[in-house]
Scaffold this active site. Structure first.
Site, mmCIF file in Angstrom:
data_model
loop_
_atom_site.group_PDB
_atom_site.id
_atom_site.type_symbol
_atom_site.label_atom_id
_atom_site.label_comp_id
_atom_site.label_asym_id
_atom_site.label_seq_id
_atom_site.Cartn_x
_atom_site.Cartn_y
_atom_site.Cartn_z
ATOM 1 N N HIS A 1 -7.129 2.855 3.896
ATOM 2 C CA HIS A 1 -6.913 3.649 5.121
ATOM 3 C C HIS A 1 -8.231 3.861 5.893
ATOM 4 C CE1 HIS A 1 -3.035 4.743 3.276
ATOM 5 N NE2 HIS A 1 -2.693 5.307 4.426
ATOM 6 N N CYS B 1 -10.988 2.861 0.224
ATOM 7 C CA CYS B 1 -9.572 3.170 0.441
ATOM 8 C C CYS B 1 -9.177 2.388 1.684
ATOM 9 C CB CYS B 1 -9.384 4.671 0.667
ATOM 10 S SG CYS B 1 -7.724 5.093 1.235
ATOM 11 N N CYS C 1 -4.353 -1.624 -1.792
ATOM 12 C CA CYS C 1 -4.513 -0.191 -2.044
ATOM 13 C C CYS C 1 -5.540 -0.050 -3.159
ATOM 14 C CB CYS C 1 -3.171 0.389 -2.468
ATOM 15 S SG CYS C 1 -3.250 2.082 -3.046
ATOM 16 N N TYR D 1 -1.015 8.299 -2.575
ATOM 17 C CA TYR D 1 -1.116 7.921 -3.988
ATOM 18 C C TYR D 1 -2.353 8.561 -4.628
ATOM 19 C CZ TYR D 1 2.361 4.075 -3.820
ATOM 20 O OH TYR D 1 3.500 3.319 -3.734
ATOM 21 N N ASP E 1 0.876 -1.178 0.000
ATOM 22 C CA ASP E 1 0.000 0.000 0.000
ATOM 23 C C ASP E 1 0.912 1.226 0.000
ATOM 24 O OD1 ASP E 1 -2.393 1.608 0.331
ATOM 25 O OD2 ASP E 1 -1.868 1.830 2.433
ATOM 26 N N SER E 2 0.291 2.416 -0.090
ATOM 27 C CA SER E 2 1.072 3.645 -0.014
ATOM 28 C C SER E 2 1.560 3.913 1.416
ATOM 29 C CB SER E 2 0.199 4.821 -0.466
ATOM 30 O OG SER E 2 -0.914 4.938 0.399
ATOM 31 N N GLU F 1 -2.747 8.150 8.707
ATOM 32 C CA GLU F 1 -1.280 8.031 8.846
ATOM 33 C C GLU F 1 -0.812 8.697 10.146
ATOM 34 O OE1 GLU F 1 1.182 6.617 6.758
ATOM 35 O OE2 GLU F 1 -0.377 5.761 5.468
HETATM 36 N N1 DGL Z 1 -4.736 3.250 0.952
HETATM 37 C C1 DGL Z 1 -4.731 3.589 -0.397
HETATM 38 C C2 DGL Z 1 -6.039 3.286 -1.076
HETATM 39 O O1 DGL Z 1 -6.642 2.304 -0.719
HETATM 40 C C3 DGL Z 1 -4.026 4.843 -0.849
HETATM 41 C C4 DGL Z 1 -4.334 6.097 -0.154
HETATM 42 C C5 DGL Z 1 -3.410 7.189 -0.643
HETATM 43 O O2 DGL Z 1 -2.195 6.983 -0.579
HETATM 44 O O3 DGL Z 1 -3.889 8.241 -1.106
HETATM 45 O O4 DGL Z 1 -6.470 3.948 -1.972
#
Ligand code: DGL
Length: 268
Positions: A186, A184, A73, A42, A10-11, A152
């Site tokens: 996150h 996402c 991600c 990302y 993931d990012s 984060e």
């Molecule tokens: N966690 C990631 C996603 O599912 C990326 C979030 C990001 O880095 O902007 O999209």
């Protein structure tokens, strides 16, 4: 049987919500995780950049003798899955299709909300995947980029995260959705705040559940489950700042993780 590890990336810390679900459903599997903490987010980047990053990470993971890859991600799954599947000769699973399947199976009134990064929403990956299964379903998408730095930072359940969620999720108030995709990885870290804002009648979808199920099916079908009696030794790598990652990982996985190593990912 195949004892080689699974590569997950993931990012940043978001993919740990997928790792948690893999650990629940496949506790014997060994995981090599990469969080691109130097280049997060990302979600504000182009398809080309996200694909370049994904390829670098996959090249790094391939040095670890892995048997499969999970793109934990949504941004990379939405924008780069097709391309990396063409490039690399290893099974690669993304999170969007599993999340879409869960969503269309869950909705009763055929009105689904989707939240994700700007790049995920722009790709329309969820709405296209959902409509493949049922054309009558209506989808309503809202990008929520600030949820990523909040996760984060570990600000997952405070006054500020609540205010941000309230502002972003306002458009859903009159849309009568009964299902909301956390598009996402996150966002499940902020699920309490999100649920609080949208109310208990809306079912939140965490694509990680179905993703881990898909992985289990893939490994079972290929007779590739790890059947060693020894406990798996998971490894965690990032591209920058290990301490913050270790801190959030302990919260996300509800246990401390082994020391995290920094990798110069641009070399790959
Ligand atoms: N966690 C990631 C996603 O599912 C990326 C979030 C990001 O880095 O902007 O999209």
């Amino acid at each position: 049987m195949d004892s080689r590890p699974i590569g997950v990336f993931d990012s940043g810390v978001g993919g740990l919500t997928v790792v948690q679900e893999i650990m629940n459903q496949l506790p014997n599997e060994e995981i090599i995780y990469f969080g691109d903490t130097a280049r997060v987010p990302y979600g504000s980047k182009s398809k080309e950049t996200v694909t370049k990053y994904s390829k670098q990470i996959i090249r790094f993971l391939l040095t670890k003798n892995i048997k499969a890859i999970i793109i934990a991600c949504n941004t990379a799954s939405s924008n780069s899955l097709e391309e990396v599947r063409k490039t690399f000769d290893i099974p690669i699973i993304g999170v969007v299709k599993p999340g879409a399947v869960m969503a269309y199976k869950t909705t009763k009134n055929k009105r689904i909300g989707i939240i994700g990064t700007e790049a995920t929403i722009r790709s329309e990956s969820y709405s296209k995947e959902i409509k493949k299964h049922d054309k009558e379903i209506e989808t309503f998408s809202v990008p929520c980029p600030l949820f990523v730095p909040l996760a984060e930072e570990g600000w997952t359940d405070n006054e500020i995260s609540y205010l941000v969620a309230k502002k972003y999720l306002e458009p859903f108030a009159d849309l009568e959705i009964d299902t909301l995709v956390l598009g996402c990885t996150h966002y499940p870290l902020l699920k309490d705040v999100i649920q609080n804002v949208v109310g208990n009648k809306v079912q939140l979808i965490n694509p990680a559940l179905e993703t881990a199920k898909d992985l289990k099916e893939l490994l079972s079908a290929g007779n590739a489950l790890r059947e060693d009696k020894t406990a798996p030794n998971h490894s965690f790598y990032v591209s920058d700042n290990t301490s913050k990652f270790e801190q959030i990982a302990a919260i996300a996985l509800k246990k401390s993780i082994p020391p995290v190593e920094i990798i110069d990912i641009e070399q790959y």
